[in-house]
Design an enzyme around this catalytic site. Structure first.
Site, PDB file in Angstrom:
ATOM      1  CD  GLU A   1      -3.102  -1.054   2.341  1.00 41.60           C
ATOM      2  OE1 GLU A   1      -2.909  -0.157   3.081  1.00 41.60           O
ATOM      3  OE2 GLU A   1      -4.037  -1.918   2.186  1.00 41.60           O
TER       4      GLU A   1
ATOM      5  CD  GLU B   1      -3.358  -5.879   3.997  1.00 36.99           C
ATOM      6  OE1 GLU B   1      -4.274  -5.260   4.508  1.00 36.99           O
ATOM      7  OE2 GLU B   1      -2.162  -5.848   3.905  1.00 36.99           O
TER       8      GLU B   1
HETATM    9  C1  BG6 Z   1      -4.021  -2.241   5.272  1.00 36.74           C
HETATM   10  C2  BG6 Z   1      -2.979  -2.472   5.847  1.00 36.74           C
HETATM   11  O1  BG6 Z   1      -4.030  -0.983   4.984  1.00 36.74           O
HETATM   12  O2  BG6 Z   1      -5.241  -2.211   6.212  1.00 36.74           O
HETATM   13  C3  BG6 Z   1      -3.014  -3.303   7.313  1.00 36.74           C
HETATM   14  O3  BG6 Z   1      -1.964  -3.057   4.836  1.00 36.74           O
HETATM   15  C4  BG6 Z   1      -4.157  -2.928   8.136  1.00 36.74           C
HETATM   16  O4  BG6 Z   1      -1.524  -3.429   7.769  1.00 36.74           O
HETATM   17  C5  BG6 Z   1      -5.455  -3.109   7.461  1.00 36.74           C
HETATM   18  O5  BG6 Z   1      -4.071  -3.445   9.309  1.00 36.74           O
HETATM   19  C6  BG6 Z   1      -6.539  -2.651   8.075  1.00 36.74           C
HETATM   20  O6  BG6 Z   1      -6.494  -1.399   8.356  1.00 36.74           O
HETATM   21  P1  BG6 Z   1      -6.819  -0.889   9.864  1.00 36.74           P
HETATM   22  O7  BG6 Z   1      -6.497   0.541   9.726  1.00 36.74           O
HETATM   23  O8  BG6 Z   1      -7.918  -1.284  10.268  1.00 36.74           O
HETATM   24  O9  BG6 Z   1      -5.836  -1.696  10.788  1.00 36.74           O
END
Ligand code: BG6
Length: 478
Positions: A170, A378
Site C-alpha cells: 500500500e 488483503e
Molecule cells: C491495510 C494494511 O491498510 O489495512 C494493514 O495493509 C491494516 O496493515 C489493514 O491493518 C486494516 O486497516 P486498519 O487501519 O483497520 O488496521
C-alpha cells in the site's frame, strides 16, 4: 451480469491469510533488531488509539510455531507476512543481522513443512529509524539503493523457497498518511513532500523488480495496492466527473506507474499547475519501465463514493479510529472530489462501507486496464469480538463479510478475470496501526487488550472453522 453457472475456483487457488511484522511480531529490540520508524512514532502522545504500540504486539516472534500449527490445522494454503527491514539490517544499510534473517528462515521452513506457501512482503511500512534520521527515509534517493540491497539479500537467501514476493504494501497509504495527513511516520503534512517521497518510492519499487529479474529469482513479484472502486453519488455529470477524478488521482496514479511506467497525463497536468509535480530526473522513466510486476496485489476493504467538490470546498476530513460509529468526517480535494455517504451499503463500526460487489467491480477494472493476474493480498473485517466464557468467539458478522467476498471473487473469476489467490486480513488478531487492539480482524482471537497484554492466549473463532471448510471445499462457502 449474472452467470447461469459459476466457474469453480482453480485447483491451485491460494486460500491464504496475512499479517505484517510490526502488527504481530513484538520483540522490538530482540536478537539485534534495530528500531523502525513505527517503534518511535507510537511514542508520540496522541498518535495511536490509547497510545498502543507494537512493542509486544501478539508476540508472534516467540509464538510463530504455535501460529503456524493453527494454520496447518485449518488447512491454510498460503500465509502472507512481511519482513521487518530493521531486523535484517538494523541500521538499514550496514551490517546484516544473521539472527534476524534466521527468524524469517525458520518461519518459512515451518510453513513449508506444513505445505503452506509463504508470500513475503518486503516492506510493510517499517523503514529503519536510522535511515529516517540519516537521510529522511523515503525522501532521499539513497533509499532506492538501500531498499534494493535489502531486498536482494532476501531474494538470494530465500530463492527457491519463496514463490510469491510483494514489494511495497500500500504505497498509496503509507505515503499519503506519512506525508500528507501526518498520521503515520514521519508525521508530515506537506503535499509537495508527499509527491516527492512517493516518486522515490515508485523508483525503489521498480528498482527491486528490476533486480529480481536480473538475478533470475524464481517466482512472481508485484506490489500490494490498496484499492476499492469509486462510485459517483448519482448520475449528475459533475459527480461522475468527481468519481473519475478520484480513480485517476487515487488509483491510476499508482497502478499506471507500476504497469505502464508513467503517471496519468491528467494528474501530472494538475500537479504541475499546482506546483506539486515530483522532480523527474533523467533515467527515471527508463527505470520505471523496467518495474512491470507479474501480478497486481490487491488489498480490498471497501469502495468509496464521491461527489463534486468546488474549488473552495472541503479538504481534510477526520478518521474514525475509536470504533464510534458515525464519527468519520469525509474529506476531499477542492476542485476534484469529496467523499460522501453511500446510502446503499452497510458500514462497520469504523464507518467502512461493506461492499462485496465493489471487490468484483474493482477487480474487473484492474483486469481491463492492466491485464495482469490479481492476487488478493488483503480483505477482511475489523470489528469488536467477544470472548465467551467457554473460549468461543461467535463472529458471525465476519463470516458473513468473508462469505460475500468469496462469492464476489468466484463471480469475478466467472467473468473471466484471473485471480491467483485470496489472503484474508488477518490470520491472528493484531495491532491495527491507529486503532489499537480492539479492532480485530483475525480467525484466531488473541487475548490481549490495549494496555494489558494478559497471556496472549490464542482462541479459534467461529470464522476459523468456517474458513477451514471453505478451503477443504475449494471455495464452497456453506
Ligand atoms: C491495510 C494494511 O491498510 O489495512 C494493514 O495493509 C491494516 O496493515 C489493514 O491493518 C486494516 O486497516 P486498519 O487501519 O483497520 O488496521
Amino acid at each position: 451480469m449474472e452467470h447461469k453457472k459459476l466457474v469453480p475456483f482453480p485447483e491451485d487457488f491460494l486460500w491464504g491469510s496475512a499479517s505484517a511484522a510490526y502488527q504481530v511480531e513484538g520483540a522490538m529490540e530482540e536478537d539485534g533488531k534495530g528500531l523502525s520508524v513505527w517503534d518511535e512514532f507510537v511514542k508520540i502522545p496522541g498518535k495511536t488509539f490509547k497510545e498502543t504500540t507494537g512493542e509486544v504486539a501478539v508476540d508472534h516472534y516467540h509464538r510463530y510455531k504455535e501460529d503456524v500449527q493453527l494454520m496447518a490445522e485449518q488447512g491454510l494454503k498460503a500465509y502472507r507476512f512481511s519482513v521487518a527491514w530493521s531486523r535484517v539490517i538494523p541500521d538499514g544499510h550496514g551490517e546484516v543481522n544473521e539472527a534476524g534473517l534466521q527468524f524469517y528462515e525458520n518461519l518459512i521452513d515451518e510453513l513449508l513443512a506444513h505445505n503452506i506457501e509463504p508470500i513475503v512482503t518486503l516492506y510493510h511500512w517499517d523503514i529503519p529509524q536510522a535511515l529516517q534520521d540519516k537521510y529522511k527515509g523515503w525522501e532521499s534517493r539513497q533509499v532506492i539503493e538501500d531498499f534494493t540491497r535489502y531486498s536482494t539479500i532476501l531474494f538470494e537467501r530465500f530463492n527457491g523457497k519463496v514463490n510469491y514476493w510483494v514489494t511495497l504494501n500500500e504505497q498509496n497509504v503509507f505515503t499519503s498518511h506519512g506525508y500528507m495527513m501526518g498520521s503515520h511516520p514521519p508525521g508530515v503534512k506537506d503535499p509537495k513532500r508527499f509527491y516527492e517521497a512517493n516518486h522515490i518510492a515508485n523508483l525503489a519499487n521498480a528498482s527491486v523488480i528490476k533486480a529480481f529479474r536480473e538475478l533470475e529469482i524464481k517466482g512472481k513479484i508485484g506490489p500490494s495496492f490498496a484499492y476499492g472502486p469509486t462510485y459517483a453519488l448519482d448520475s449528475k455529470p459533475e459527480n461522475q466527473l468527481a468519481a473519475d477524478n478520484n480513480e485517476t488521482f487515487n488509483a491510476h496514479f499508482w497502478m499506471d506507474v507500476y504497469v505502464f511506467g508513467k503517471y496519468p497525463k491528467l494528474a501530472m497536468k494538475w500537479l504541475e499547475e499546482n506546483n506539486l509535480a515530483p522532480t523527474i530526473e533523467e533515467g527515471d522513466y527508463a527505470l520505471l519501465a523496467e518495474g512491470k510486476p507479474d501480478f497486481m496485489g490487491l488489498n480490498y476493504y471497501r469502495s468509496s463514493t464521491v461527489e463534486h467538490n468546488p474549488l473552495d470546498g472541503v479538504s481534510e476530513g477526520k478518521m474514525n479510529t475509536t470504533g464510534e460509529k458515525g464519527s468519520t468526517e469525509a474529506g476531499g480535494v477542492p476542485g476534484l472530489y469529496k467523499g460522501t455517504d453511500n446510502p446503499f451499503v452497510e458500514k462497520t463500526n469504523w464507518d467502512w462501507d461493506i461492499d462485496p460487489t465493489g471487490l468484483r467491480i474493482g477487480m474487473r477494472r484492474i483486469d481491463s486496464r492492466y491485464e495482469l493476474p490479481i492476487l488478493i493480498t488483503e480483505n477482511g473485517l475489523g470489528e469488536y469480538d467477544t470472548l465467551e466464557e467457554d473460549g468461543s468467539i461467535h463472529d458471525t458478522y465476519r463470516i458473513d463479510y468473508l462469505k460475500a467476498h468469496v462469492k464476489a471473487i468466484q463471480e469475478t473469476i466467472s467473468d473471466g478475470v484471473e485471480v491467483l489467490g485470496y489472503c484474508t486480513w488477518s490470520y491472528t488478531d493484531l495491532l491495527s496501526w491507529l486503532n489499537g487492539y480492539q479492532k480485530r480482524y483475525g480467525f484466531v482471537y488473541v487475548d490481549r487488550e490495549e494496555n494489558d497484554e494478559k497471556e496472549l492466549k490464542r482462541y479459534k473463532k467461529d470464522s476459523y472453522h468456517w474458513y477451514k471448510k471453505v478451503i477443504e471445499n475449494n471455495g464452497v462457502t456453506d
